[in-house]
Write a protein that holds these residues in place. Structure first.
Motif, PDB file in Angstrom:
ATOM      1  N   ALA A 182      15.039 118.076  -9.187  1.00  0.00           N
ATOM      2  CA  ALA A 182      14.324 118.786 -10.304  1.00  0.00           C
ATOM      3  C   ALA A 182      15.340 119.818 -10.889  1.00  0.00           C
ATOM      4  O   ALA A 182      15.561 120.039 -12.017  1.00  0.00           O
ATOM      5  CB  ALA A 182      13.091 119.714  -9.591  1.00  0.00           C
ATOM      6  N   ALA A 183      16.210 120.552 -10.061  1.00  0.00           N
ATOM      7  CA  ALA A 183      17.142 121.347 -10.569  1.00  0.00           C
ATOM      8  C   ALA A 183      18.127 120.683 -11.482  1.00  0.00           C
ATOM      9  O   ALA A 183      18.311 121.121 -12.677  1.00  0.00           O
ATOM     10  CB  ALA A 183      17.805 122.288  -9.377  1.00  0.00           C
ATOM     11  N   GLU A 184      18.568 119.395 -11.173  1.00  0.00           N
ATOM     12  CA  GLU A 184      19.487 118.813 -12.035  1.00  0.00           C
ATOM     13  C   GLU A 184      18.841 118.377 -13.492  1.00  0.00           C
ATOM     14  O   GLU A 184      19.594 118.373 -14.254  1.00  0.00           O
ATOM     15  CB  GLU A 184      20.105 117.363 -11.059  1.00  0.00           C
ATOM     16  N   ALA A 185      17.785 117.935 -13.144  1.00  0.00           N
ATOM     17  CA  ALA A 185      17.050 117.517 -14.322  1.00  0.00           C
ATOM     18  C   ALA A 185      16.785 118.670 -15.229  1.00  0.00           C
ATOM     19  O   ALA A 185      17.106 118.502 -16.735  1.00  0.00           O
ATOM     20  CB  ALA A 185      15.586 116.870 -14.140  1.00  0.00           C
ATOM     21  N   ALA A 186      16.551 119.644 -14.701  1.00  0.00           N
ATOM     22  CA  ALA A 186      16.349 120.966 -15.606  1.00  0.00           C
ATOM     23  C   ALA A 186      17.622 121.288 -16.234  1.00  0.00           C
ATOM     24  O   ALA A 186      17.507 121.737 -17.672  1.00  0.00           O
ATOM     25  CB  ALA A 186      15.876 122.303 -14.998  1.00  0.00           C
ATOM     26  N   ALA A 187      18.527 121.184 -15.503  1.00  0.00           N
ATOM     27  CA  ALA A 187      19.865 121.455 -16.198  1.00  0.00           C
ATOM     28  C   ALA A 187      20.276 120.219 -17.298  1.00  0.00           C
ATOM     29  O   ALA A 187      20.878 120.630 -18.265  1.00  0.00           O
ATOM     30  CB  ALA A 187      21.042 121.578 -14.919  1.00  0.00           C
ATOM     31  N   GLY A 188      19.926 119.180 -16.689  1.00  0.00           N
ATOM     32  CA  GLY A 188      20.173 118.054 -17.804  1.00  0.00           C
ATOM     33  C   GLY A 188      19.318 118.148 -18.930  1.00  0.00           C
ATOM     34  O   GLY A 188      19.911 117.629 -19.905  1.00  0.00           O
ATOM     35  N   SER A 189      18.140 118.653 -18.873  1.00  0.00           N
ATOM     36  CA  SER A 189      17.338 119.128 -20.273  1.00  0.00           C
ATOM     37  C   SER A 189      18.380 119.860 -21.212  1.00  0.00           C
ATOM     38  O   SER A 189      18.327 119.370 -22.494  1.00  0.00           O
ATOM     39  CB  SER A 189      16.149 119.773 -19.884  1.00  0.00           C
ATOM     40  N   ASP A 190      18.961 120.833 -20.605  1.00  0.00           N
ATOM     41  CA  ASP A 190      19.471 121.861 -21.646  1.00  0.00           C
ATOM     42  C   ASP A 190      20.988 120.815 -22.084  1.00  0.00           C
ATOM     43  O   ASP A 190      21.387 121.273 -23.369  1.00  0.00           O
ATOM     44  CB  ASP A 190      20.312 122.891 -20.616  1.00  0.00           C
ATOM     45  N   VAL A 191      21.487 120.216 -21.318  1.00  0.00           N
ATOM     46  CA  VAL A 191      22.735 119.477 -21.727  1.00  0.00           C
ATOM     47  C   VAL A 191      22.267 118.346 -22.839  1.00  0.00           C
ATOM     48  O   VAL A 191      22.795 118.210 -23.683  1.00  0.00           O
ATOM     49  CB  VAL A 191      23.218 118.455 -20.546  1.00  0.00           C
ATOM     50  N   PHE A 192      21.058 117.586 -22.462  1.00  0.00           N
ATOM     51  CA  PHE A 192      20.481 116.908 -23.688  1.00  0.00           C
ATOM     52  C   PHE A 192      20.255 117.725 -24.954  1.00  0.00           C
ATOM     53  O   PHE A 192      20.550 117.209 -25.893  1.00  0.00           O
ATOM     54  CB  PHE A 192      19.058 116.316 -23.100  1.00  0.00           C
ATOM     55  N   LYS A 193      19.916 118.898 -24.944  1.00  0.00           N
ATOM     56  CA  LYS A 193      19.555 119.646 -26.019  1.00  0.00           C
ATOM     57  C   LYS A 193      20.999 119.964 -26.939  1.00  0.00           C
ATOM     58  O   LYS A 193      20.824 119.930 -27.978  1.00  0.00           O
ATOM     59  CB  LYS A 193      18.725 120.803 -25.732  1.00  0.00           C
ATOM     60  N   ASP A 245      31.926 111.854 -28.728  1.00  0.00           N
ATOM     61  CA  ASP A 245      33.188 112.003 -27.909  1.00  0.00           C
ATOM     62  C   ASP A 245      33.254 111.822 -26.751  1.00  0.00           C
ATOM     63  O   ASP A 245      34.432 111.550 -26.174  1.00  0.00           O
ATOM     64  CB  ASP A 245      33.903 113.137 -28.344  1.00  0.00           C
ATOM     65  N   GLY A 246      32.058 111.750 -26.075  1.00  0.00           N
ATOM     66  CA  GLY A 246      32.020 111.560 -24.588  1.00  0.00           C
ATOM     67  C   GLY A 246      31.872 112.932 -23.871  1.00  0.00           C
ATOM     68  O   GLY A 246      32.194 114.009 -24.355  1.00  0.00           O
ATOM     69  N   LEU A 247      31.064 112.605 -22.556  1.00  0.00           N
ATOM     70  CA  LEU A 247      30.878 113.845 -22.025  1.00  0.00           C
ATOM     71  C   LEU A 247      31.924 113.977 -20.821  1.00  0.00           C
ATOM     72  O   LEU A 247      31.574 113.252 -19.660  1.00  0.00           O
ATOM     73  CB  LEU A 247      29.446 114.004 -21.258  1.00  0.00           C
ATOM     74  N   THR A 248      32.799 114.939 -20.744  1.00  0.00           N
ATOM     75  CA  THR A 248      34.036 114.666 -19.775  1.00  0.00           C
ATOM     76  C   THR A 248      33.635 115.609 -18.360  1.00  0.00           C
ATOM     77  O   THR A 248      34.102 115.461 -17.506  1.00  0.00           O
ATOM     78  CB  THR A 248      35.136 115.213 -19.991  1.00  0.00           C
ATOM     79  N   ASP A 249      32.609 116.687 -18.358  1.00  0.00           N
ATOM     80  CA  ASP A 249      32.286 117.508 -17.636  1.00  0.00           C
ATOM     81  C   ASP A 249      31.233 116.636 -16.399  1.00  0.00           C
ATOM     82  O   ASP A 249      29.995 116.308 -17.045  1.00  0.00           O
ATOM     83  CB  ASP A 249      31.508 118.766 -17.703  1.00  0.00           C
ATOM     84  N   ALA A 250      31.596 116.397 -15.358  1.00  0.00           N
ATOM     85  CA  ALA A 250      30.910 115.360 -14.362  1.00  0.00           C
ATOM     86  C   ALA A 250      29.694 116.070 -13.988  1.00  0.00           C
ATOM     87  O   ALA A 250      28.801 115.157 -13.914  1.00  0.00           O
ATOM     88  CB  ALA A 250      31.922 115.109 -13.100  1.00  0.00           C
ATOM     89  N   LYS A 251      29.551 117.290 -13.684  1.00  0.00           N
ATOM     90  CA  LYS A 251      28.429 117.778 -13.510  1.00  0.00           C
ATOM     91  C   LYS A 251      27.224 117.772 -14.567  1.00  0.00           C
ATOM     92  O   LYS A 251      25.965 117.485 -14.504  1.00  0.00           O
ATOM     93  CB  LYS A 251      28.311 119.255 -12.887  1.00  0.00           C
ATOM     94  N   ASP A 252      27.949 118.176 -15.767  1.00  0.00           N
ATOM     95  CA  ASP A 252      26.974 117.993 -16.867  1.00  0.00           C
ATOM     96  C   ASP A 252      26.386 116.247 -17.116  1.00  0.00           C
ATOM     97  O   ASP A 252      25.089 116.180 -17.557  1.00  0.00           O
ATOM     98  CB  ASP A 252      27.612 118.298 -18.346  1.00  0.00           C
ATOM     99  N   LEU A 253      27.292 115.452 -16.819  1.00  0.00           N
ATOM    100  CA  LEU A 253      26.900 114.192 -16.804  1.00  0.00           C
ATOM    101  C   LEU A 253      25.834 113.847 -15.845  1.00  0.00           C
ATOM    102  O   LEU A 253      24.979 112.951 -16.177  1.00  0.00           O
ATOM    103  CB  LEU A 253      28.130 113.250 -16.751  1.00  0.00           C
ATOM    104  N   ASP A 254      26.143 114.239 -14.819  1.00  0.00           N
ATOM    105  CA  ASP A 254      25.001 113.892 -13.609  1.00  0.00           C
ATOM    106  C   ASP A 254      23.707 114.516 -13.907  1.00  0.00           C
ATOM    107  O   ASP A 254      22.681 114.041 -13.689  1.00  0.00           O
ATOM    108  CB  ASP A 254      25.554 114.509 -12.268  1.00  0.00           C
ATOM    109  N   ASP A 255      23.834 115.724 -14.483  1.00  0.00           N
ATOM    110  CA  ASP A 255      22.609 116.497 -14.796  1.00  0.00           C
ATOM    111  C   ASP A 255      21.692 115.795 -15.809  1.00  0.00           C
ATOM    112  O   ASP A 255      20.699 115.469 -15.776  1.00  0.00           O
ATOM    113  CB  ASP A 255      22.761 117.608 -15.178  1.00  0.00           C
ATOM    114  N   LEU A 256      22.559 115.385 -16.907  1.00  0.00           N
ATOM    115  CA  LEU A 256      22.006 114.605 -18.119  1.00  0.00           C
ATOM    116  C   LEU A 256      21.228 113.128 -17.705  1.00  0.00           C
ATOM    117  O   LEU A 256      20.064 112.997 -18.033  1.00  0.00           O
ATOM    118  CB  LEU A 256      23.147 114.385 -18.836  1.00  0.00           C
TER     119      LEU A 256
END
Lengths: 129, 457
Positions: free
Chosen positions: A26-37, A110-121
């Protein structure tokens, strides 16, 4: 000490694992929502049937590539008959420039290089059903 | 120096006109729309994808996001791939105006028609036709901004992406992608009588906006480096008249006009910043005959945006433009024999704007507008001082225009804007130089409060 039956032990174990994992996802998905935006939302909608410059990402995880009927895909992506957007495929695709991952694509990223951002997304994209 | 009574006699007849033009200017600034639903229909995007506020920016100006800048650079041609979109939008604006001096009013102040969007993959545009209320049930229709573009994308130079384009437009700097220069924001320090502001300033008397036609060639290299050069010519006064503009605002006959713009712009997804320079040089015959004035504008601008996850957006911009003037004639001071106007002068316009937007629906904008210039007793009345200082505070609510809005076909904004003047004609009291015994005007008498409701579809 009373021993639990094997089946019950396994159920408790799985239930405990699910309980422990749920908040993390849930936390990852919430953070991923911000990455998506910040990374994706300008070109992709999460609403079913709403396409922007890019196709709707509703139900993207597990979907076969280039299969939304009302979106005009590039020839390059239409030619990827064997691509399915699994989490692993998304991770590979999104971690590099789109035109490197799929030469000829319309997608400009250009690609998402931050591994945590990518996992969250990817966790967030998995919730879009 | 000429005597006050003489200057008062010269100025008195112009004050009423000045009040009217200021009111119109402020009104225009407070209600201008930049986002139009036709673009949303064409791209499938929400208005809030291209603008910080979901109705085309904040209180004033388009407040473009980096994505909106790219849409503009791409010649308004981006699409969701589905054709059959009608490239027409309309806007209605109802405004309650409460000036510090004079009667309040509430009217349908503006009705607009937009022809905008893509014609082909490489050709697109933006054309606005505006009907402004000028009296009881009387509207004046005029051709506002025109920006027609040809763009070539997907080019490569040295292995880097390159976009090249041509813009045919009628207002220098309107076509700028960062969109903080005066013609793009409608923000500029209001000036007094005569051409007291820089040529690039939209709100200057005899400004070129909408009364010239020009072409610029632009390029974006490696996503970050923007360059543009072009030239403009003023339209004949008869054409200006046909397009809905009073001949009294004619920018004059301009020639040898060159325009350039260079900027470095960096999109960091959650943040954006840019640093730019702009220049314009021209020879102008303000009366369309006789000697010409040489005007050289040179300015710089800085912007920063915090975008984050788009819940809280902060946009800062600072624009500083200096104009050097070499006048073709030095007319005598009619009130003081032996005195003449100066052969040279300089004008300096600065605009600082801060906009905060919450959930792309609620916004607050603060702006400080300042104009200073060389003292010239003959050219600038009544004190020979063109300095003006003003502030703007605007709040707005735009409930639609976002991804989760129930409609992308229509949009709405309610805004309240307060203009405050602290200096005008270089004075903080008796700004029109009224002689003793005549009621005077303070800068605050020019203040105005406006509430507007805008509907676009």
């Amino acid at each position: 000490m009373t021993k639990l039956p094997l089946g019950l032990s396994a159920a408790v174990l799985v239930f405990g694992w699910v309980l422990a994992a749920l908040p993390v996802h849930a936390a990852e998905a919430a953070a991923g929502s911000d990455v998506f935006k910040s990374e994706c939302a300008e070109c992709h909608s999460i609403r079913e049937g709403r396409n922007k410059k890019g196709p709707s990402l509703f139900g993207i995880v597990g979907r076969k590539a280039a299969t939304l009927p009302d979106y005009s895909y590039s020839d390059a992506l239409r030619g990827r008959n064997d691509w399915v957007w699994t989490p692993e495929k998304l991770r590979s695709y999104l971690s590099q420039p789109a035109r490197q991952a799929d030469p000829g694509t319309k997608m400009k990223y250009d690609g998402l290089t931050d591994a945590k951002d990518l996992d969250d997304l990817i966790s967030y994209l998995g919730t879009l059903h | 120096m000429s005597s006050f009574p003489h200057r008062w006699a010269n100025l008195r007849s112009g004050i009423v006109t000045l009040y009217c033009s200021l009111a119109a200017l402020l009104l225009f600034a407070s209600t201008a729309a930049h986002a139009i639903p036709v673009y949303a229909r064409q791209t499938g995007s929400a208005c809030a994808d291209c603008h910080a506020g979901a109705y085309g920016g904040g209180g004033n100006g388009p407040n473009l996001t980096p994505y909106g800048m790219r849409f503009k650079l791409n010649g308004y041609t981006d699409t969701d791939g589905n054709g059959g979109k009608i490239p027409v939008s309309a806007q209605l604006v109802e405004t309650h105006t409460a000036p510090a001096r004079g009667e309040s009013s509430m009217n349908l102040t503006e009705a607009d028609l937009y022809l905008a969007g893509r014609l082909t993959d490489q050709v697109g545009g933006y054309v606005k036709v505006e009907a402004d209320r000028v009296g009881h049930n009387t509207y004046n229709t005029k051709l506002r901004n025109v920006d027609l573009r040809f763009v070539a994308r997907e080019l490569k130079l040295g292995g880097k992406d390159l976009t090249l384009g041509v813009s045919v437009n009628n207002s220098p700097s309107f076509d700028d992608p960062i969109a903080v220069l005066p013609a793009a924001t409608n923000l500029g320090p209001p000036g007094g009588q005569g051409p007291t502001g820089t040529f690039l300033k939209l709100s200057s008397a005899n400004a070129p906006a909408y009364r010239v036609i020009g072409a610029t060639v632009y390029g974006l290299y490696d996503s970050d480096w923007y360059g543009e050069v072009g030239t403009y010519n003023s339209l004949p006064t008869s054409t200006q008249d046909h397009l809905g503009y009073s001949i009294s605002g004619d920018p004059g006959k301009i020639g040898d006009t060159g325009y350039f713009r260079f900027a470095y712009m960096k999109d960091l997804k959650r943040q954006f910043f840019s640093v730019g320079v702009v220049g314009l040089t021209t020879r102008r015959q303000l009366q369309r005959r006789g000697s010409s004035d040489k005007l050289t504008d040179l300015g710089y601008d800085l912007t920063y945006q915090f975008l984050g996850n788009r819940e809280n957006i902060v946009q800062l911009s600072y624009v500083n433009i200096l104009e050097k003037r070499r006048y073709g004639s030095t007319p005598p001071d009619p009130g003081t024999p032996g005195f003449t106007a100066l052969p040279r002068g300089a004008l300096h316009d600065e605009t600082l704007s801060v906009t905060y937007t919450f959930r792309q629906s609620y916004g607050l904008q603060l702006a400080h507008l300042e104009s200073n210039g060389t003292r010239d007793a003959v050219r600038f009345g009544p004190y020979g001082n063109p300095d003006t200082t003003a502030n703007l505070l605007s709040v707005f609510w735009a409930p639609f225009g976002k991804d989760d809005s129930f409609t992308s076909v229509a949009n709405m904004k309610i805004a309240a804007t307060w203009f405050r003047f602290t200096r005008f004609n270089g004075a903080t009291n008796n700004i029109f130089g009224a002689p003793p015994g005549v009621s005077t005007t303070r800068p605050a008498d020019l203040d105005a409060f406006l509430v507007s409701a805008s509907l676009a579809f």
